[in-house]
Write a protein that holds these residues in place. Structure first.
Motif, short mmCIF file in Angstrom:
data_model
loop_
_atom_site.label_atom_id
_atom_site.label_comp_id
_atom_site.label_asym_id
_atom_site.label_seq_id
_atom_site.Cartn_x
_atom_site.Cartn_y
_atom_site.Cartn_z
N ARG A 82 47.94 77.96 30.85
CA ARG A 82 48.76 77.04 31.64
C ARG A 82 50.06 76.68 30.94
NH1 ARG A 82 45.75 74.40 35.85
NH2 ARG A 82 43.54 74.89 35.79
N ASP A 83 50.13 76.87 29.62
CA ASP A 83 51.37 76.56 28.89
C ASP A 83 51.44 77.43 27.65
OD1 ASP A 83 49.79 75.30 26.83
OD2 ASP A 83 49.76 73.47 28.04
N LEU A 84 52.57 77.39 26.98
CA LEU A 84 52.82 78.26 25.83
C LEU A 84 51.85 77.99 24.68
CD1 LEU A 84 54.82 80.48 24.87
CD2 LEU A 84 56.14 78.65 23.79
N LYS A 85 51.55 76.75 24.44
CA LYS A 85 50.61 76.39 23.37
C LYS A 85 49.25 77.03 23.61
CE LYS A 85 48.68 72.32 21.00
NZ LYS A 85 47.24 72.55 21.28
N GLU A 86 48.77 76.95 24.84
CA GLU A 86 47.47 77.54 25.16
C GLU A 86 47.52 79.05 25.04
OE1 GLU A 86 43.98 77.16 28.55
OE2 GLU A 86 46.05 76.73 29.12
N LEU A 87 48.63 79.66 25.44
CA LEU A 87 48.77 81.11 25.33
C LEU A 87 48.68 81.55 23.87
CD1 LEU A 87 49.34 83.93 26.43
CD2 LEU A 87 51.79 83.37 26.46
N LYS A 88 49.37 80.85 22.98
CA LYS A 88 49.30 81.17 21.55
C LYS A 88 47.87 81.10 21.03
CE LYS A 88 53.90 79.65 20.03
NZ LYS A 88 54.62 78.68 19.17
N GLU A 89 47.18 80.05 21.41
CA GLU A 89 45.80 79.86 20.95
C GLU A 89 44.88 80.97 21.48
OE1 GLU A 89 44.96 75.98 22.39
OE2 GLU A 89 46.03 74.94 20.75
N LEU A 90 45.07 81.34 22.73
CA LEU A 90 44.23 82.38 23.32
C LEU A 90 44.48 83.74 22.67
CD1 LEU A 90 44.49 81.37 27.09
CD2 LEU A 90 42.45 81.25 25.64
N ILE A 91 45.73 84.06 22.40
CA ILE A 91 46.05 85.33 21.73
C ILE A 91 45.38 85.37 20.36
CG2 ILE A 91 47.89 86.68 20.65
CD1 ILE A 91 49.73 85.77 22.93
N SER A 92 45.53 84.31 19.59
CA SER A 92 44.94 84.24 18.26
C SER A 92 43.42 84.39 18.33
CB SER A 92 45.32 82.92 17.59
OG SER A 92 44.71 82.81 16.32
N TYR A 93 42.81 83.69 19.27
CA TYR A 93 41.34 83.70 19.37
C TYR A 93 40.82 85.09 19.75
CZ TYR A 93 36.65 82.74 21.09
OH TYR A 93 35.29 82.78 21.29
N TYR A 94 41.41 85.70 20.76
CA TYR A 94 40.86 86.96 21.25
C TYR A 94 41.22 88.16 20.37
CZ TYR A 94 38.87 84.76 25.32
OH TYR A 94 38.10 83.96 26.14
N LEU A 95 42.24 88.05 19.57
CA LEU A 95 42.49 89.11 18.58
C LEU A 95 41.38 89.14 17.53
CD1 LEU A 95 46.35 88.97 17.91
CD2 LEU A 95 45.05 90.83 18.98
N GLU A 96 40.78 87.97 17.30
CA GLU A 96 39.72 87.87 16.29
C GLU A 96 38.32 88.10 16.87
OE1 GLU A 96 40.17 87.48 13.05
OE2 GLU A 96 42.33 87.55 13.38
N ASN A 97 38.20 88.13 18.18
CA ASN A 97 36.88 88.23 18.82
C ASN A 97 36.81 89.46 19.72
OD1 ASN A 97 35.22 85.50 18.30
ND2 ASN A 97 37.42 85.02 18.41
N GLU A 98 36.66 90.59 19.09
CA GLU A 98 36.70 91.87 19.80
C GLU A 98 35.54 92.01 20.78
OE1 GLU A 98 36.73 96.68 18.87
OE2 GLU A 98 36.90 95.23 17.23
N GLU A 99 34.34 91.60 20.38
CA GLU A 99 33.18 91.76 21.25
C GLU A 99 33.33 90.96 22.54
OE1 GLU A 99 28.34 91.03 21.11
OE2 GLU A 99 29.45 91.30 19.24
#
Length: 314
Positions: free
Chosen positions: A267-284
């Motif tokens: 919904r906003d840039l802050k959330e996008l940054k957090e989601l990118i960081s999280y899913y780069l680390e969680n491949e499964e």
């Protein structure tokens, strides 16, 4: 059924996939290319989409005679016009008096100068938007939402190794440039026109190269124009990435969560940054979501499914 389509004869655009779907369903289909015989097609399209002042030029475009002549010979059950930037109001009026006519309008709320004063001639408007007030205010008689789709023969998993951590495929509109810059991530790759000044920029990718790029990316950014967000109209990219079994992060829209409940949205840039960081680390987890959206896309959102919606609502 006899279907006369009017649009652009090119590979991998909406007309290409719908033509294939209609024929697969057993219908007799003819496509008239509204760009045929036109010089400076792109420039003319730009002017006719955005500037009412040049409306008088439409009568001069070859497609107006082509469509009327062919319709009288072919006698179609439906004339399905894709955008119709070069078709004059006079031609649409004449066609509507003798045939069932429909407008396929994928660009949601864009290009009001082209739409105003002509929507009332069509029996039906098909759009990717879920918020339909825009069209009714411009005089549309009936509007039906048709979600974008994938073609399983083309949009598919290639089982490639990942080359890019994060990528975006699309033209560098101002709002997209702003978001990519503010993310301040060194490994975002952008593919498309006008990405001047960005480190990891690449030429636009089409066809097989487009599918390969999606497959080779861990996180496909789906930055949808704000006009699409307001219209609640997920773009082609949403379904194409899902069809390719790619993982994507999209702007939030109510319809996306209805179409793909598992999809990740911001919904906003802050959330996008957090989601990118999280899913780069969680491949499964990333792989599981991509698989679920892929399966759902193949089950409910192929071009055959969308073609059925069009024909069932005639």
């Amino acid at each position: 059924m006899k279907i006369l389509m009017v649009g652009r004869d090119a590979k991998y655009n909406a007309e290409y996939f719908y033509l294939k779907a209609f024929k697969k369903m057993g219908h007799e289909v003819v496509l008239i290319d509204q760009y045929k015989g036109l010089r400076y097609g792109t420039l003319n399209r730009y002017l006719q989409s955005r500037v009412k002042l040049f409306d008088f030029l439409k009568e001069r475009y070859p497609v107006n005679n082509q469509i009327k002549t062919y319709a009288n010979v072919f006698q179609p059950d439906i004339i399905l016009i894709f955008k119709g930037e070069f078709i004059s109001k006079k031609t649409i009026k004449e066609l509507s008096e003798n045939f069932k006519t429909a407008l396929f309008w994928p660009d949601t709320y864009k290009f009001k100068p082209l739409l105003s004063g002509r929507l009332h001639y069509f029996d039906i408007i098909y759009t990717a938007a879920n918020n339909l007030e825009f069209y009714y205010k411009l005089g549309a008689r009936r509007v039906v939402t048709v979600p974008w789709a994938c073609d399983p023969d083309f949009h598919k998993s290639l089982n490639l190794s990942f080359t890019y951590n994060v990528s975006f495929i699309g033209t560098a509109y101002l709002e997209r440039r702003r978001i990519i810059r503010k993310l301040k991530l060194s490994d975002i790759h952008v593919f498309g026109d006008y990405w001047f000044g960005f480190k990891n920029r690449h030429p636009a990718v089409y066809g097989e190269d487009y599918v390969k790029t999606i497959n080779a990316t861990k996180i496909n950014l789906n930055l949808q124009a704000q006009v699409s967000v307001r219209a609640d109209a997920p773009t082609m990219r949403t379904f194409e990435v899902a069809g390719c079994k790619g993982f994507q992060i999209s702007d939030y829209m109510p319809s996306i969560m209805k179409y793909f409940p598992e999809m990740v949205a911001f919904r906003d840039l802050k959330e996008l940054k957090e989601l990118i960081s999280y899913y780069l680390e969680n491949e499964e987890e990333r792989s599981e979501i991509a698989t679920k959206t892929h399966e759902r896309c193949y089950k409910y959102f192929t071009y055959n499914d969308s073609a059925k919606i069009i024909l069932e609502n005639l």
